[in-house]
Design a protein around this motif. Structure first.
Motif, PDB file in Angstrom:
ATOM      1  N   ASN A   1       3.790   4.783 -37.089  1.00 49.68           N
ATOM      2  CA  ASN A   1       2.635   4.185 -36.394  1.00 49.68           C
ATOM      3  C   ASN A   1       1.786   5.219 -35.675  1.00 49.68           C
ATOM      4  OD1 ASN A   1       3.305   1.602 -37.230  1.00 49.68           O
ATOM      5  ND2 ASN A   1       4.578   1.188 -35.424  1.00 49.68           N
ATOM      6  N   GLU A   2       2.356   6.393 -35.406  1.00 59.89           N
ATOM      7  CA  GLU A   2       1.619   7.454 -34.731  1.00 59.89           C
ATOM      8  C   GLU A   2       1.104   8.497 -35.716  1.00 59.89           C
ATOM      9  OE1 GLU A   2       4.256   8.983 -31.796  1.00 59.89           O
ATOM     10  OE2 GLU A   2       4.232   7.150 -30.590  1.00 59.89           O
TER      11      GLU A   2
ATOM     12  N   ASN B   1      11.301  -1.105 -42.661  1.00 65.89           N
ATOM     13  CA  ASN B   1      11.325  -2.443 -43.254  1.00 65.89           C
ATOM     14  C   ASN B   1      10.486  -2.458 -44.518  1.00 65.89           C
ATOM     15  OD1 ASN B   1       8.637  -2.636 -42.442  1.00 65.89           O
ATOM     16  ND2 ASN B   1       9.098  -3.909 -40.655  1.00 65.89           N
ATOM     17  N   GLN B   2      10.385  -3.618 -45.158  1.00 64.33           N
ATOM     18  CA  GLN B   2       9.695  -3.667 -46.449  1.00 64.33           C
ATOM     19  C   GLN B   2       8.196  -3.396 -46.324  1.00 64.33           C
ATOM     20  OE1 GLN B   2       9.961  -7.583 -48.232  1.00 64.33           O
ATOM     21  NE2 GLN B   2      10.059  -8.558 -46.221  1.00 64.33           N
ATOM     22  N   ASP B   3       7.660  -3.451 -45.081  1.00 64.47           N
ATOM     23  CA  ASP B   3       6.253  -3.111 -44.856  1.00 64.47           C
ATOM     24  C   ASP B   3       6.064  -1.632 -44.554  1.00 64.47           C
ATOM     25  OD1 ASP B   3       5.408  -5.789 -45.162  1.00 64.47           O
ATOM     26  OD2 ASP B   3       5.988  -6.234 -43.098  1.00 64.47           O
ATOM     27  N   GLY B   4       7.178  -0.878 -44.542  1.00 69.04           N
ATOM     28  CA  GLY B   4       7.091   0.555 -44.287  1.00 69.04           C
ATOM     29  C   GLY B   4       7.092   0.923 -42.820  1.00 69.04           C
ATOM     30  N   LYS B   5       7.421  -0.017 -41.924  1.00 69.20           N
ATOM     31  CA  LYS B   5       7.453   0.248 -40.486  1.00 69.20           C
ATOM     32  C   LYS B   5       8.848   0.747 -40.095  1.00 69.20           C
ATOM     33  CE  LYS B   5       3.271  -1.327 -40.164  1.00 69.20           C
ATOM     34  NZ  LYS B   5       2.153  -0.359 -40.021  1.00 69.20           N
ATOM     35  N   LEU B   6       8.878   1.814 -39.308  1.00 68.91           N
ATOM     36  CA  LEU B   6      10.152   2.404 -38.908  1.00 68.91           C
ATOM     37  C   LEU B   6      10.968   1.417 -38.093  1.00 68.91           C
ATOM     38  CD1 LEU B   6      11.988   4.932 -38.730  1.00 68.91           C
ATOM     39  CD2 LEU B   6      10.772   5.520 -36.626  1.00 68.91           C
ATOM     40  N   ARG B   7      12.230   1.202 -38.503  1.00 71.29           N
ATOM     41  CA  ARG B   7      13.145   0.351 -37.748  1.00 71.29           C
ATOM     42  C   ARG B   7      14.076   1.185 -36.880  1.00 71.29           C
ATOM     43  NH1 ARG B   7      16.989  -3.439 -39.942  1.00 71.29           N
ATOM     44  NH2 ARG B   7      17.011  -4.058 -37.751  1.00 71.29           N
ATOM     45  N   TRP B   8      14.746   2.168 -37.470  1.00 70.73           N
ATOM     46  CA  TRP B   8      15.658   3.007 -36.702  1.00 70.73           C
ATOM     47  C   TRP B   8      16.015   4.264 -37.486  1.00 70.73           C
ATOM     48  CZ3 TRP B   8      20.153   3.409 -39.515  1.00 70.73           C
ATOM     49  CH2 TRP B   8      20.509   2.332 -40.340  1.00 70.73           C
TER      50      TRP B   8
END
Length: 472
Positions: free
Chosen positions: A342-343, A379-386
């Motif tokens: 996101n950054e 996740n499946q949207d490409g957003k970092l989870r961990w």
């Protein structure tokens, strides 16, 4: 609220519903009894178990950190020994140069002394001639001044010099080793009513070795399952081999380029896929016929995995290895690119290091990033989870550097830790569950899980594939 019988008869409470106090009292008593039982039997023991676990971690903390500092001290001692070896080697070189230097000067000194001896003899002869009255000797005299005046070349041998290199403290620090950061994956825990807190009961107390398949590779990199009895394997060779569980070779396919494949996968139709960075191509082998599936420009495909929908995930690097990304394909059509958080910072290391990939049952995309010493999950949207950077353990003392990765039907994530000769098992939220480190497992590398949750592990240097049962 409590009301008396007079108030109940008043106009103010006309039409209100009333409940006997005794009924409310009995109901509340039952609730209190039920809550007391729940607190005593479930909730309180759960907190006791959590507290005990934390106390155990605290009790082992000093021992774990002492082991870390001991390892560092040993590394320092090794460095000192190596430096002493280097210094002594250089001193030996200097001694050898000194001997040659001395021999060279001595040789020229001997030549000069020999000439000096001749000059002395000549002077003695001249003095005799001068004193003599013999005519013949005087007439026969031949001058040697020209011969002696031709001086020998002057020998100048310079001493060798030692040019010390400046000490780069930062580079020295990085060469000495590195300390992995604390791994802190947190997960919200919900204790269901009447259900005590328990660890993952799906895992066997001791994983079982089911079979060992000798592949013949000197450097075994990847394994992928066709079913529980058949696997494809690849290594540092141009051939891709198919084995049954008994170790018999069923098929062999040669790569189109003659180079080793970077990774292999089996699609939902049972066709073999493999990536080749030398040709920038992902190939499909269908009925023994090889065809181009994806051909790239400016990027090179490396590791692969098939998704639950039959799509393809490809890890790729730019030609100069300064960028890496995950690309989602449907057939040959690009659907999604995952590269930044996101950054707008890179999600994955960008030094061209090996990265294995797997999709979890919750559609998370899990990457074992060897260069970052971490498992990176989006996740499946490409957003970092961990991110998972290893488990703080006193029994595994080498830095966590993951290689292969796979997932099972329970959404467990399994990743190979070759330097510590074990497999880490995590839950879908990045919580460490346990190791697989029995059965003389050595240098695990590529991993895969079949439809029955049997785990296949490549032993990279032995060239063996080991099949484990680790779930109940």
């Amino acid at each position: 609220m409590f009301v008396c019988s007079s108030c109940m008869a008043s106009k103010q409470h006309k039409g209100h519903n009333f409940v006997e106090v005794t009924e409310v009292y009995i109901a509340k008593k039952n609730d209190i009894k039920k809550d007391t039982k729940e607190l005593e039997n479930h909730i309180s023991p759960t907190y006791e178990e959590i507290a005990l676990d934390l106390e155990n971690q605290l009790a082992n903390l000093d021992g774990g950190y002492d082991k870390l500092t001991t390892t560092m001290s040993k590394q320092g001692e090794q460095w000192h020994r190596e430096i002493d070896i280097i210094v002594n080697k250089m001193k030996t070189e200097i001694s050898e140069i000194k001997v040659k230097h001395k021999e060279l000067l001595q040789k020229h000194l001997n030549e000069i002394k020999q000439i000096q001896s001749l000059i002395k003899e000549t002077l003695h002869a001249l003095m005799k001639i001068e004193e003599s009255t013999e005519v013949f000797t005087t007439i026969e005299y031949s001058s040697k001044i020209r011969e002696f005046s031709k001086l020998p070349p002057k020998v100048q041998v310079s001493l060798p010099t030692f040019i010390p290199k400046p000490i780069d403290s930062e580079k020295l620090y990085s060469l000495f080793g590195h300390i992995t950061p604390l791994s802190t994956a947190t997960e919200e825990q919900i204790l269901l009513q009447n259900q005590p807190y328990t660890p993952d009961r799906e895992l066997l107390d001791e994983p079982e070795l089911v079979a060992t398949i000798q592949t013949g590779y000197d450097y075994l990199r990847s394994v992928t399952c066709i079913n529980e009895d058949m696997i494809w394997t690849s290594g540092e060779a141009k051939d891709i081999k198919c084995f049954n569980i008994k170790g018999s070779t069923l098929h062999t396919i040669l790569t189109e380029s003659g180079a080793r494949p970077n990774d292999i996968a089996v699609d939902s139709d049972g066709n073999l896929l493999y990536s080749d960075s030398t040709t920038r191509t992902v190939y499909k082998v269908k009925k023994s016929q090889t065809e181009d599936l994806i051909r790239l420009k400016g990027w090179r495909p490396f590791n692969l995995c098939i998704t639950s929908t039959g799509d393809l995930l490809v890890i790729m690097y730019s030609d100069d290895k300064t960028q890496s990304k995950v690309v989602h394909y449907s057939g040959s059509t690009e659907k999604q690119t995952i590269q930044f958080d996101n950054e707008s910072k890179p999600l994955y290391s960008e030094n061209g290091s090996i990265k294995y990939i797997s999709e979890n049952r919750n559609h998370d995309i899990c990457v074992a990033d060897h260069g970052a010493c971490a498992v990176v999950v989006v996740n499946q949207d490409g957003k970092l989870r961990w991110r998972y950077t290893g488990h703080l353990s006193v029994i595994k003392n080498k830095p966590f550097t993951p290689w292969g990765i796979t997932t099972d039907s329970k959404s467990h994530i399994l990743t190979a830790d070759s330097d510590n000769h074990c497999i880490h098992i995590l839950d879908q939220n990045g919580q460490f569950l346990r190791y697989i480190d029995n059965c003389d497992l050595e240098d695990p590398f590529g991993l895969c899980v079949d439809n029955n949750d049997n785990l296949f592990v490549c032993e990279v240097y032995k060239g063996n594939v080991k099949k484990f049962k680790y779930l109940k």
